[in-house]
Design an enzyme around this catalytic site. Structure first.
Site, PDB file in Angstrom:
ATOM      1  N   ASP A  56       0.791  -1.134   0.057  1.00 23.23           N
ATOM      2  CA  ASP A  56       0.020  -0.203  -0.139  1.00 23.23           C
ATOM      3  C   ASP A  56       0.966   1.237  -0.222  1.00 23.23           C
ATOM      4  O   ASP A  56       1.403   1.447   0.809  1.00 23.23           O
ATOM      5  CB  ASP A  56      -0.977  -0.148   1.164  1.00 23.23           C
ATOM      6  N   ASN A  73       3.337   2.470 -10.820  1.00 29.29           N
ATOM      7  CA  ASN A  73       1.949   2.828 -11.496  1.00 29.29           C
ATOM      8  C   ASN A  73       0.772   3.105 -10.706  1.00 29.29           C
ATOM      9  O   ASN A  73      -0.324   3.483 -11.096  1.00 29.29           O
ATOM     10  CB  ASN A  73       1.752   1.302 -12.259  1.00 29.29           C
ATOM     11  N   TYR A 110      -6.312  15.663  -9.459  1.00 28.73           N
ATOM     12  CA  TYR A 110      -5.716  14.837 -10.394  1.00 28.73           C
ATOM     13  C   TYR A 110      -4.584  15.122 -11.274  1.00 28.73           C
ATOM     14  O   TYR A 110      -3.210  15.074 -11.230  1.00 28.73           O
ATOM     15  CB  TYR A 110      -6.375  13.745 -11.183  1.00 28.73           C
ATOM     16  N   LYS A 138      -0.235  15.093 -10.956  1.00 32.08           N
ATOM     17  CA  LYS A 138       0.773  14.387 -11.809  1.00 32.08           C
ATOM     18  C   LYS A 138       1.708  15.275 -12.218  1.00 32.08           C
ATOM     19  O   LYS A 138       3.043  15.137 -12.734  1.00 32.08           O
ATOM     20  CB  LYS A 138      -0.203  14.216 -13.070  1.00 32.08           C
ATOM     21  N   THR A 142     -10.074   2.509 -17.866  1.00 30.15           N
ATOM     22  CA  THR A 142      -9.860   1.877 -16.585  1.00 30.15           C
ATOM     23  C   THR A 142     -10.664   2.646 -15.674  1.00 30.15           C
ATOM     24  O   THR A 142     -11.301   3.524 -15.812  1.00 30.15           O
ATOM     25  CB  THR A 142      -8.425   1.907 -16.269  1.00 30.15           C
TER      26      THR A 142
END
Length: 249
Positions: free
Chosen positions: A56, A83, A171, A175, A206
């Site tokens: 985790d 990932n 998000y 990144k 996904t």
């Protein structure tokens, strides 16, 4: 088994991580998963050469234990694919456009910002710090950090960029921060033989995006796999999308 390259893929029980692990199975692939049972199921799906590993990325004890397990079993790590990532914690049934409206700099939930950054930014740094000593024991080590084109500050600053209006502090900014963390790693590793690359998969269908992506998992994972399989003479310090197209920072 132990004479094969040892690869760890985090978040490998589904999506891009699972596909990457499948395509790296000629190596010994450690299927990193927050939930060990899901990791075991993914490892069974991948087949021989895949081993479930509970990790985790938001739990330091879990990361430390995973690193120690690798040290005891293999003594080194050759390939690390960071990932594991999340895009939100509260989107629910909202469309991506609707979610963008409620996650602007002026109204985004700070709790959600912290939750996403905990996985996408701090989690990657924590795994890097724990696994680096193992990678120093490899004769051909490579780190692949899975980012996103929406994290490119240069691209998003352009008003004509299609996703310009959707750049927000959750998000996309996570990144961009991951890219900054990766640059710090790149600079630290310049004097070593350890290679590190930053990769953006395609807009892949996904769970990360509620299956709103336009590319298959197979196509979306191609650049991650290509870079992960680069040999010792392959490049380092790159930020690319398929196929080897440079993304501006």
């Amino acid at each position: 088994m132990h004479d094969k390259r040892i690869a760890l893929v985090t978040g490998a029980n589904q999506g891009v991580g699972l596909q990457v692990a499948m395509e790296l199975v000629a190596n010994t692939v450690l299927v990193g998963s927050r939930n060990f049972e899901r990791g075991e199921a993914a490892a069974r799906e991948i087949g021989p050469g895949a081993i479930a590993l509970q990790i985790d990325v938001t739990d330091q004890a879990s990361i430390t234990l995973a690193a120690e397990s690798i040290r005891q079993e293999f003594g080194h790590l050759d390939l690390l694919v960071n990932n594991a990532g999340i895009s939100n914690t509260t989107k629910g049934s909202l469309s991506l456009v609707e979610y963008a409206e409620v996650s602007k700099a002026s109204n985004a939930s700070l709790d959600e910002v912290r939750a996403v950054w905990e996985t996408n930014v701090f989690g990657v740094l924590a795994v890097y710090q724990a696994m680096l000593p193992l990678m120093r024991q490899s004769s051909d080590a490579r780190i692949v950090n899975v980012s996103s084109g929406v994290g490119s500050l240069t691209t998003n600053a352009d008003p004509v960029f299609p996703y310009h209006a959707m750049f927000g502090p959750i998000y996309p900014a996570s990144k961009a921060a991951l890219n900054a963390m990766t640059l710090a790693m790149m600079i630290e590793l310049e004097s070593t033989d350890i290679k590190i690359n930053l990769v953006s998969p395609a807009f892949t269908s996904t769970n990360l995006n509620g299956y709103a992506g336009t590319e298959s998992v197979e196509d979306g994972s191609r650049e991650v796999v290509r870079v992960a399989l680069l040999g010792p003479d392959g490049p380092t310090g790159t930020f690319t999308r398929w196929e080897n197209e440079t993304i501006p920072w």
